[in-house]
Design an enzyme around this catalytic site. Structure first.
Site, PDB file in Angstrom:
ATOM      1  CD  GLU A  93      -2.586  -1.061   2.673  1.00 51.39           C
ATOM      2  OE1 GLU A  93      -3.125  -2.092   3.038  1.00 51.39           O
ATOM      3  OE2 GLU A  93      -2.629  -0.005   3.334  1.00 51.39           O
ATOM      4  CB  CYS A 106       2.626   7.246   3.427  1.00 52.56           C
ATOM      5  SG  CYS A 106       2.886   5.902   4.572  1.00 52.56           S
ATOM      6  CB  CYS A 113       6.226  -5.753   9.084  1.00 54.36           C
ATOM      7  SG  CYS A 113       7.466  -5.045  10.188  1.00 54.36           S
ATOM      8  CB  CYS A 117       3.923  -3.445  16.322  1.00 56.45           C
ATOM      9  SG  CYS A 117       5.663  -3.036  16.102  1.00 56.45           S
ATOM     10  CB  CYS A 120       1.084  -2.697  13.287  1.00 57.59           C
ATOM     11  SG  CYS A 120       1.551  -2.483  11.566  1.00 57.59           S
ATOM     12  N   GLY A 160       5.998  -2.415   6.442  1.00 51.95           N
ATOM     13  CA  GLY A 160       7.370  -2.881   6.567  1.00 51.95           C
ATOM     14  C   GLY A 160       8.264  -2.022   7.432  1.00 51.95           C
ATOM     15  CD  GLU A 161      11.899  -0.923  11.085  1.00 53.50           C
ATOM     16  OE1 GLU A 161      10.888  -0.472  11.637  1.00 53.50           O
ATOM     17  OE2 GLU A 161      12.906  -0.219  10.853  1.00 53.50           O
ATOM     18  CB  SER A 215       7.374   3.573  16.004  1.00 46.97           C
ATOM     19  OG  SER A 215       7.177   3.975  14.687  1.00 46.97           O
ATOM     20  CG  LEU A 216       9.306   6.275  22.432  1.00 40.79           C
ATOM     21  CD1 LEU A 216      10.584   5.514  22.124  1.00 40.79           C
ATOM     22  CD2 LEU A 216       9.646   7.720  22.806  1.00 40.79           C
ATOM     23  CG  HIS A 217       3.988   3.452  19.239  1.00 38.05           C
ATOM     24  ND1 HIS A 217       3.523   4.623  18.717  1.00 38.05           N
ATOM     25  CD2 HIS A 217       4.392   2.709  18.170  1.00 38.05           C
ATOM     26  CE1 HIS A 217       3.625   4.588  17.401  1.00 38.05           C
ATOM     27  NE2 HIS A 217       4.169   3.449  17.044  1.00 38.05           N
ATOM     28  CG  ASN A 291      -5.634   4.668  12.299  1.00 31.47           C
ATOM     29  OD1 ASN A 291      -6.622   5.372  12.152  1.00 31.47           O
ATOM     30  ND2 ASN A 291      -4.424   5.058  11.966  1.00 31.47           N
ATOM     31  CB  CYS A 334       0.229   1.554   5.681  1.00 29.89           C
ATOM     32  SG  CYS A 334       0.365   2.648   4.280  1.00 29.89           S
TER      33      CYS A 334
HETATM   34  N1  SAH Z   1       7.956  -0.063  10.599  1.00 25.57           N
HETATM   35  C1  SAH Z   1       8.105   1.328  10.723  1.00 25.57           C
HETATM   36  C2  SAH Z   1       7.414   2.131   9.651  1.00 25.57           C
HETATM   37  C3  SAH Z   1       6.083   1.653   9.210  1.00 25.57           C
HETATM   38  S1  SAH Z   1       4.789   1.754  10.413  1.00 25.57           S
HETATM   39  C4  SAH Z   1       7.690   1.774  12.115  1.00 25.57           C
HETATM   40  O1  SAH Z   1       7.112   0.979  12.833  1.00 25.57           O
HETATM   41  O2  SAH Z   1       7.958   2.920  12.457  1.00 25.57           O
HETATM   42  C5  SAH Z   1       4.468   3.515  10.362  1.00 25.57           C
HETATM   43  C6  SAH Z   1       3.859   4.079  11.615  1.00 25.57           C
HETATM   44  O3  SAH Z   1       2.495   3.651  11.777  1.00 25.57           O
HETATM   45  C7  SAH Z   1       4.584   3.669  12.879  1.00 25.57           C
HETATM   46  O4  SAH Z   1       4.774   4.779  13.720  1.00 25.57           O
HETATM   47  C8  SAH Z   1       3.630   2.674  13.460  1.00 25.57           C
HETATM   48  O5  SAH Z   1       3.842   2.485  14.816  1.00 25.57           O
HETATM   49  C9  SAH Z   1       2.313   3.307  13.112  1.00 25.57           C
HETATM   50  N2  SAH Z   1       1.151   2.432  13.242  1.00 25.57           N
HETATM   51  C10 SAH Z   1       1.057   1.123  12.925  1.00 25.57           C
HETATM   52  N3  SAH Z   1      -0.178   0.672  13.183  1.00 25.57           N
HETATM   53  C11 SAH Z   1      -0.887   1.719  13.671  1.00 25.57           C
HETATM   54  C12 SAH Z   1      -2.219   1.879  14.121  1.00 25.57           C
HETATM   55  N4  SAH Z   1      -3.087   0.858  14.134  1.00 25.57           N
HETATM   56  N5  SAH Z   1      -2.595   3.093  14.541  1.00 25.57           N
HETATM   57  C13 SAH Z   1      -1.739   4.143  14.529  1.00 25.57           C
HETATM   58  N6  SAH Z   1      -0.478   4.049  14.114  1.00 25.57           N
HETATM   59  C14 SAH Z   1      -0.047   2.843  13.694  1.00 25.57           C
HETATM   60 FE1  SF4 Z   2       6.258  -3.464  11.369  1.00 22.71          FE
HETATM   61 FE2  SF4 Z   2       6.119  -0.833  11.844  1.00 22.71          FE
HETATM   62 FE3  SF4 Z   2       3.900  -2.392  11.836  1.00 22.71          FE
HETATM   63 FE4  SF4 Z   2       5.665  -2.626  13.815  1.00 22.71          FE
HETATM   64  S1  SF4 Z   2       4.440  -0.796  13.334  1.00 22.71           S
HETATM   65  S2  SF4 Z   2       4.706  -4.316  12.704  1.00 22.71           S
HETATM   66  S3  SF4 Z   2       7.577  -2.298  12.751  1.00 22.71           S
HETATM   67  S4  SF4 Z   2       5.209  -1.944  10.101  1.00 22.71           S
END
Ligand code: SAH
Ligand code: SF4
Length: 347
Positions: A93, A106, A113, A117, A120, A160-161, A215-217, A291, A334
């Site tokens: 995507e 984006c 991936c 996480c 995600c 993806g990462e 991505s700290l979260h 999301n 995504c």
């Molecule tokens: N793998 C990388 C880049 C792709 S994910 C990473 O994790 O940073 C891009 C961003 O979307 C990251 O900050 C990720 O934590 C966030 N993300 C993934 N799923 C999400 C969701 N359901 N709601 C909000 N942000 C999300």
């Molecule tokens: Fe992969 Fe980024 Fe999604 Fe984590 S948030 S599973 S690193 S795409």
């Protein structure tokens, strides 16, 4: 196809080497390169290239594509989401967003991936393969030509990462910023990572001038480990030290992504702890109400929680904003379109 070289992933100088080493004149490389930048998908379209050279190219290389498999346009804000399919049928995507300063895309860096996480959609769909540099580039080219626009900003925040696909990602940066190519400057590129610490240092040492987004979260290891398996490999302190060092080495301010999940990481105490951990750092925190992804059970934090978080961080002099959600009617985050596609029996 595997034995053929991916010609669109070659820089002009690599292409020149290939052409010259095989006995063709150097200027042909630039001509071929120009056709590739124009987006041709077949060597026969290269009408100013002699037949024997075209035959050589066909026998030794392939031209990678990103075909539009699906396209959704948001009724609210004209955000466009694509599902692109590559030569082998794998799909990823991309999302094009329109801002006051221009268009931003984006893009994805892998099909799926490995990082897993829990919040995600991509992480939930497993991993298939990494993308080549040309496949990253093609997402931009295809979107530009479909929409008839020029994209000025690129964020690697799709599926993806990127630091788990390090070499291809760095080669993509070289291609996309080249003035023989799309000519999008490094300062207009942001890479988002879940925090693969040694790779952050490798990236810093390249001095590319891109923006790093982490991505700290979570405000501590305990909460982070619940949602991000990578946190079991690298502690938050190691990660934050890498971010401080990234700033020291590159002079570029680091951005932190913080998806707010109701009852998981969004309390006042969480905000205070985060502020304390980030104190003194030159950074910016992007707060994103998580999301909702089917099957995760996570609920996004409400507006009061979002505002309280921003206030607490700001009081401690940490710059923070709640990120505007674009394309909310088309699942613009995504991983979700692809998930529907998989459920419909796609690849
Ligand atoms: N793998 C990388 C880049 C792709 S994910 C990473 O994790 O940073 C891009 C961003 O979307 C990251 O900050 C990720 O934590 C966030 N993300 C993934 N799923 C999400 C969701 N359901 N709601 C909000 N942000 C999300
Ligand atoms: Fe992969 Fe980024 Fe999604 Fe984590 S948030 S599973 S690193 S795409």
């Amino acid at each position: 196809m595997n034995t053929l070289a991916d010609i669109k992933s070659m820089t002009l100088s690599q292409l020149t080497d290939l052409i010259v080493q095989n006995g063709y004149p150097k200027f042909r490389a630039k001509q071929i390169h120009d056709w590739l930048v124009k987006g041709v998908t077949n060597f026969d379209e290269m009408t100013n290239i002699p037949r024997n050279l075209r035959e050589f190219l066909r026998a030794s290389c392939y031209i990678s594509v990103a075909n539009i498999a699906k396209k959704l346009i948001s009724r609210y804000d004209r955000t466009v989401k694509y599902l692109f399919s590559f030569n082998d049928g794998e799909c990823v995507e991309s999302v094009v967003m329109r801002y006051r300063h221009g268009y931003s895309i984006c893009i994805s860096t892998q099909v799926g991936c490995k990082m897993g996480c829990t919040f995600c959609a991509t992480g939930k769909s497993g991993f298939s393969r990494s993308l080549t540099p040309s496949e990253m580039l093609n997402q931009i080219e295809s979107a530009q030509s479909d929409l008839g626009i020029r994209i000025s900003n690129v964020v690697l925040m799709g599926m993806g990462e990127p630091l788990d696909n390090f070499d291809n990602t760095v080669n993509f940066f070289k291609l996309v910023s080249s003035d023989d190519g799309l000519n999008i400057g490094m300062r207009h590129i942001t890479l988002s990572t879940c925090g693969i610490v040694p790779k952050i240092y490798e990236l810093a040492d390249l001095h590319l001038g891109i923006t790093l987004s982490v991505s700290l979260h979570a405000p501590n290891d305990e909460i982070r480990q619940k949602t991000m398996p990578i946190a079991r490999k690298y502690s938050m302190e190691e990660l934050l030290q890498a971010c401080r060092d990234y700033f020291k080495i590159t002079g570029r301010r680091v951005t932190f992504e913080y998806s707010m999940i109701h009852g998981v990481n969004d309390s006042d105490d969480n905000a205070r702890e985060l502020a304390q951990k980030l104190s003194g750092m030159c950074c910016h925190v992007n707060l994103i109400p998580v999301n909702t992804v089917q099957g995760t059970g996570y609920i996004r934090s409400n507006i009061e929680r979002q505002q309280a978080f921003v206030r607490i961080l700001s009081e401690k002099n940490i710059a923070a904003t709640v990120r505007r959600t674009l394309g909310s009617d088309i699942n613009a985050s995504c991983g979700q379109l692809k998930r529907n596609h998989l459920e419909e029996g796609g690849k």
